[in-house]
Structures are given as C-alpha cells and as structure tokens.
Write an enzyme that holds these catalytic residues in place. Structure first.
Site, mmCIF file in Angstrom:
data_model
loop_
_atom_site.group_PDB
_atom_site.id
_atom_site.type_symbol
_atom_site.label_atom_id
_atom_site.label_comp_id
_atom_site.label_asym_id
_atom_site.label_seq_id
_atom_site.Cartn_x
_atom_site.Cartn_y
_atom_site.Cartn_z
ATOM 1 N N PHE A 117 0.867 -1.182 0.000
ATOM 2 C CA PHE A 117 0.000 0.000 0.000
ATOM 3 C C PHE A 117 0.898 1.224 0.000
ATOM 4 O O PHE A 117 1.706 1.407 0.906
ATOM 5 C CB PHE A 117 -0.928 0.023 1.220
ATOM 6 C CG PHE A 117 -1.936 1.138 1.161
ATOM 7 C CD1 PHE A 117 -3.153 0.956 0.523
ATOM 8 C CD2 PHE A 117 -1.655 2.372 1.724
ATOM 9 C CE1 PHE A 117 -4.077 1.993 0.447
ATOM 10 C CE2 PHE A 117 -2.571 3.409 1.658
ATOM 11 C CZ PHE A 117 -3.783 3.225 1.016
ATOM 12 N N ASP A 173 9.244 2.826 1.483
ATOM 13 C CA ASP A 173 8.043 3.506 1.951
ATOM 14 C C ASP A 173 7.951 3.283 3.454
ATOM 15 O O ASP A 173 7.563 2.209 3.912
ATOM 16 C CB ASP A 173 6.814 2.939 1.238
ATOM 17 C CG ASP A 173 5.499 3.532 1.742
ATOM 18 O OD1 ASP A 173 5.494 4.194 2.807
ATOM 19 O OD2 ASP A 173 4.470 3.319 1.087
ATOM 20 N N LYS A 218 2.429 10.110 8.265
ATOM 21 C CA LYS A 218 1.745 9.635 9.464
ATOM 22 C C LYS A 218 2.304 10.256 10.747
ATOM 23 O O LYS A 218 1.988 11.387 11.076
ATOM 24 C CB LYS A 218 1.751 8.106 9.501
ATOM 25 C CG LYS A 218 0.804 7.478 8.470
ATOM 26 C CD LYS A 218 0.665 5.985 8.657
ATOM 27 C CE LYS A 218 -0.280 5.347 7.649
ATOM 28 N NZ LYS A 218 -1.692 5.710 7.850
#
Length: 406
Positions: free
Chosen positions: A141, A226, A255
């Site tokens: 993702f 990532d 995040k």
C-alpha cells in the site's frame, strides 16, 4: 438556504460525506494521551493511533504549544518563499538519517508520488528514457493517487479508474528469487515497505532487503523505502531501515511525522535530488510553517533514547497480554510486526472476521485496527502508559469474549 445544525450524529455522515469510508458508529470528540471520549461521553483506550499517526498520543502539550505559537506567527507562505520551521525540520531529518536533501508534502500519498516521479526522472535523465520499470510487491500500500495505488498492487484499490500507469510489475513480498526474475537494466526502482502495514503487518526479512539493495546496485536502480507507517520511531529506531542496516536511496515519511498534523517528507541524497530542477515538482501547502513547526516538536520528542528504547519494552507488554488472551480463547495463529506496529493473525476458525473484533472492541471501549480481513493491528502511541496498555487489553479481552460467544 442551509440551516446550521445544533448537533451532528453518525447519520449525518451518510447525508453529507462521500461514501468512501465506513466509520464507527461513535464520534470521537476529545482525546488526551491514549484516551478518547465520544460525543456521548464514553471513554476509549486508543490502540489505533489514527493508523500509526498519533505517535505521542492525543494533544501532547509540546505539540499543542508548537501549534499555538506558530499559529500566532506565520501560517503560510507558498513555495515562492521558504520558512524557518521547514528548514529546521529538514536539518533535523538530515542530521538523523542517510539523507542529504528533503522535500515536504502533505500526505503519504504525496510523498510516495514524489518519490516515484523522482525515481523515474532520475533514471530517464541519468541513464536512459527506457529505464522506467518499477518493481513493487503484492499486498503493498503506497497511497491513493492513480500512480501510487497502481504501484500498491492491490486490485481492490486500483481497478475501475481507467488505464493505469504502465511499466509497473508486482511480485511476492519476501521472495528475492521473484525479484531477480524480473529485474533488468530497464528497472528504475524497487519500491518496498520494510513492514507491510495494510498488507497484514508483515516484516521483511533482513536477507530480502539486503538482496534488494544488492540487486539495485547491480542494475543501477534506486531502492525506495516507503516508511510512511513504519517510520518515526514505530520500530524502536527512528526509521526501520536502521533496524535492518540497509540504506535506501529514497525514503518516504508521513503519518507520525506530524504527530497528527498533516505533513509528509521525501528524503534522498544530493546526487539523486539533483535530477530535479525548479518546476519539476511542487505543492501549494507542502512544507507550510504550521505543519513543520508541529512536526519539529514531535521529532524532538520521538528522536530520543527514552522514547525509542521504550518501544521494545511496551511491545513486550502488549505481546504478553495478547498471549494471555490467546491462551484463553485460542484465536491467534501469529503475533508479528516490529516495535509498536503489531499484527495479530487470526487462526483458521476466525479468518475473515477481523472487522468483528474491531467493532466489538469499540463496544467495549478500546480502539483497534485491522489489516485486511484476517489480521488485527495495533499501532498505539509510542509513549502509551503501561496502565493504559493493561486497561485496553482487558477491554480487548472482553471484546474477544463477545465475538467468541457469538
């Protein structure tokens, strides 16, 4: 003319918001530390952390103060100018990592979009315009833009939006032989999460990441990590690449970077960054003073021995409590992940029912996550109090009992 409503409810969501989410029935209205209260006054222990975002809990005093101070100073300048909070944050990230250059965006999607564009641009300008292949992994993702969702390799997120960006190949995660089979000199980058989050909280093996590094070096391709979910202290190191001792060429962060305030970053070397020039990429809000001031305050707390070394200790307490629950109910087949990114795989009897445990947790006053239909995910504050861990796990045990009882 619309009239102002005195109160909103969960039903309001269905009336006014695009139907792309399925939120819980309760509406959180206040948070402090690892506790949250809803509009009815009910209290919850938060083990979800806004999906690994609120790394210092809710409304940490240092972050609140940074936001207030910057909010009274300078909100926005645009990228026609720079600003002090952005420059200070960039310096902190560079001093603490392999990076020599940083660019700020607003979300993990945007950071990854930037990384993928840079990887292709670097390859096309430094090597060959035909060097455009991106190798990525099933169940990854990387975001929700058309480019990032295509690299993500999950058809449920990418199908139905028309032609996808070309020259993206997906292979199984943790399978180095599969990468070797498709790796060639047309490859511009290998894109990987050191820990697949949405894909089930599965950590890469050290041999896999080192093998990717070696293959990229051999074929003059860039290794892109990532770390949107795994970074900023989540694994007990500032970034997961430090745990592995494998250094990427490009790294993305979001995040927890802002502790709850939207901000993201792409980190790389001077050599790779120099492929871009003025106008190659940009963002209206990226690197705005408010976001960078809050992120700078969060960074100063997270990047300390006290917080980073505490992650392993808190993980152990979580694992002990989860094992006690499993001893009683026999529902987990695996407890995995790293640090305070914890995945609990449901066994054959309960496969496909992760959302049931999530909803039951909410009913019992604990906020948890799932990572696909078979895995429960815990991504709490890095400084969650032991008392909150114990209380939250008691509530989760009650949630488990509720599901097991049917």
């Amino acid at each position: 003319m619309a009239t102002e409503q005195s109160a909103v409810t969960r039903a309001t969501f269905d009336e006014v918001i695009l139907p792309i989410y399925a939120p819980a029935e309760f509406i959180p209205v206040k948070g402090k530390g690892s506790r949250v209260w809803d509009s009815a006054g009910k209290e919850y222990v938060d083990f979800a952390g806004g999906i690994a975002v609120t790394a210092l809990g809710h409304c940490h005093p240092a972050l609140v103060e940074a936001l207030k101070a910057q909010g009274e100073t300078l909100w926005h300048t645009s990228n026609v100018f720079t600003n002090e909070p952005a420059l200070k944050l960039a310096r902190k990230l560079i001093d603490a990592t392999f990076a020599e250059r940083v660019v700020f965006m607003n979300s993990g999607t945007e950071a990854n979009e930037t990384a993928f564009k840079l990887a292709r641009y670097y390859a096309s300008t430094r090597h060959s315009p035909y060097k455009s292949k991106i190798i990525a992994f099933y169940n990854a993702f990387h975001g929700r833009s058309l480019f990032t969702v295509s690299v993500g390799g999950q058809a449920k997120y990418s199908d139905g939006f028309g032609p996808k960006p070309a020259d993206i190949i997906h292979v199984p995660y943790n399978d180095l032989a599969a990468v070797k089979a498709v790796m060639d000199d047309h490859t511009c980058a290998v894109v990987v999460e050191p820990i697949q989050g949405e894909g089930g909280v599965t950590a890469a093996t050290p041999e896999f990441l080192q093998g990717l590094r070696d293959l990229c070096d051999e074929h003059q391709a860039l290794l892109v990590f990532d770390e949107v979910q795994s970074g900023m202290g989540r694994t007990g190191e500032l970034f997961a690449y430090i745990n592995y001792g494998v250094t990427p060429d490009i790294l993305t962060s979001a995040k927890a970077l802002g502790g709850g305030f939207p901000v993201s970053a792409m980190l790389t070397t001077h050599e790779i960054a120099s492929a871009f020039h003025v106008g190659s990429h940009g963002s209206t809000y990226g690197g705005n003073p408010l976001a960078c001031a809050v992120a700078g305050a969060a960074f100063d707390i997270i990047n300390t021995p006290e917080v980073l070394l505490g992650v392993a200790v808190k993980r152990q307490l979580f694992v002990e409590q989860l094992q006690k629950i499993n001893d009683q109910f026999d529902l987990f087949s695996d407890i995995r992940g790293m640090g305070l990114l914890i995945g609990v795989e449901l066994n054959e009897k309960y496969k496909g029912r992760a959302r049931e445990f999530l909803y039951a947790g909410a009913a019992e006053g604990v906020m948890v996550l799932n990572a696909g239909p078979d895995v429960m995910r815990f991504a709490p504050s890095l400084i969650v109090e032991d008392a909150d861990i114990l209380e939250g796990m008691q509530r989760f045990a009650k949630a488990v009992a509720r599901v097991v009882a049917g």
